[in-house]
Design a protein around this motif. Sequence first.
Motif, short mmCIF file in Angstrom:
data_model
loop_
_atom_site.label_atom_id
_atom_site.label_comp_id
_atom_site.label_asym_id
_atom_site.label_seq_id
_atom_site.Cartn_x
_atom_site.Cartn_y
_atom_site.Cartn_z
N UNK A 172 -72.34 27.50 10.26
CA UNK A 172 -71.16 28.25 9.90
C UNK A 172 -71.46 29.18 11.54
N UNK A 173 -72.10 30.10 11.77
CA UNK A 173 -72.09 31.54 12.71
C UNK A 173 -71.61 30.68 14.34
N UNK A 174 -72.74 28.94 14.57
CA UNK A 174 -71.93 28.45 15.98
C UNK A 174 -70.94 28.18 15.85
N UNK A 175 -69.95 27.77 14.69
CA UNK A 175 -68.51 27.19 14.59
C UNK A 175 -67.42 27.98 14.75
N UNK A 176 -67.72 29.38 13.92
CA UNK A 176 -66.59 29.54 13.89
C UNK A 176 -66.72 31.32 14.68
N UNK B 226 -71.93 18.74 7.14
CA UNK B 226 -73.07 20.16 7.26
C UNK B 226 -72.83 20.53 8.32
N UNK B 227 -72.73 22.11 9.05
CA UNK B 227 -72.84 22.56 10.25
C UNK B 227 -73.02 24.38 10.08
N UNK C 251 -63.40 34.91 21.30
CA UNK C 251 -62.07 35.05 20.48
C UNK C 251 -62.27 36.02 18.80
N UNK C 252 -63.41 36.33 19.02
CA UNK C 252 -64.34 36.45 17.11
C UNK C 252 -63.85 35.71 16.27
N UNK C 253 -63.45 35.54 15.43
CA UNK C 253 -63.29 34.82 14.56
C UNK C 253 -62.51 33.72 14.08
N UNK C 254 -61.53 33.97 14.59
CA UNK C 254 -59.87 34.01 14.63
C UNK C 254 -59.14 33.38 15.83
#
Lengths: 98, 405
Positions: B8-12, B5-6, B17-20
């Motif tokens: 999504x927004x904060x982690x990726x 469970x995590x 850096x953006x998302x990638x």
Amino acid sequence: MSVSLETIYVQSEDVVSRIIEDELIIVPLVSGIGESDDDLYTLNETGRAIWSRLDGAKSLNQIAEELLEEFETEAETVQKDLLGLVEELVNRKLVMVR
Amino acid sequence: MTLPVSPVLIIIYSPEMGYVTRLHPDEYEGLKGRGQIDIELTERCNNNCVHCCINLPEYDARAAEREMDAGFVKEILRQAAEIGFLTVRFTGGEPTLRPDFAELYLFARRLGMQVILFTNARRITPELAGLLARYPPGRVVEVSVYGMSVETYDRITRCSGAFDEFRRGVDLLVSHKIPFIVKGPKLPFIKDEKAMFEAWATTIPAMDQLPVYSMNFEFRARRDSPEKNDCIARFRATPEESVAMLAKQPNYLEEMAQYCSKYIGPPGDALFNCGAGHSVCIDAYGHAQACLPLRHPDYCVDLRGTTLKMALEERIPAMLNARASSPEYLHRCAKCFLKGLCEQCPAKSWTEYGTLDTPVEYLCEVAHAQARHLGLIGNDEYGWEVTDWKVRVARFAEAHRKQDI
């Protein structure tokens, strides 16, 4: 390029994704992907959860539903991140519209 | 499968850096993973360079017959990718001599491996350049250069027409926009063309520094020719020339001060004090080695009888526990604080003397010349006699400490 939740996306055939020491590494195969030819890309665990679903079979809406079932988060957050990530992947030619 | 469970927004997402996350290969290899595997595709070469340690004749049928076939190389690549090697370096001999080179290159790329190609560029054809352009290696091609004129190039390579082929190959790399760097041996013939070479190098987009020169040439890797060793010895830079070359590097003293304060000191009797075994090298006949020059038969693992993983994780590490037994080595090298400056290693000892622990006199002289230049020892001192080496190194480091900006 604008990305829509109704669209189905697929990982580009011009990249190879590898799991190395539990990390996803996306390796471009052909020129013209990313900023330069020696670029590599990585996604974290949740990024991987999305990447693995970009299989050319599910729309982003369907992927969002799956993510909502597995992650503790709000629908709005999932959609925003999904669109943000896929837009970036599309712009870098790492995924494409099926 | 249930993912952790995590949110999504904060982690990726990160604003920077953006998302990638984009990685440079060097950055990646520094972080984790196995890094690079070396595969020597052949010991044959279309050049016959005067200083070379590993150039069997191009048409040596016996060598060609013994070489790994394409299927075997592919199996090694497959295993290497599975272990987590990100990069393969194809070397030789001249790797492009193999008729299946393009096939092996593409196979490695399709496994998601990046490729470093060591070549003299003579066999870069329009087809091969096209392949490298369509499927970029992901790492710069490294081209060895043996002169800037027909006369010099052909004299070093002892091959008529070699220079024209080299230039054609390089022109193809340029026209196909394939990133490459150039390097060369420091040989007397080239002396008059050094300025021309370096001026040309500045026009090559991927060259962000002056070309690297080899000058302390290794003896024959297979110990196959005393006559060729005599020839190589004649072309080696003298210890004084070696020091003069090193001292020309920008910030040499500051860099050396930093290096010495970290890396020099007596090694003791452990034979392997180097990075051998961190990665793995495969010779042209399918043997895994801790490093490419280490061809002592007791230190080669035949991959026809085991897996790459087994060689890398069990067989080679067990070999690297070896201890020196030569009285001369124990008296000198084991106690010498100049070890970090000296290229003495089991592989060099093997190529020079056929043992793993005979001090290599030439390398010893080069290290001592450098130490004298740096002020670490006096004219009549030897590194193994010095007891206050820590004080000397500290003094040297302090005198040439990098100034904070």
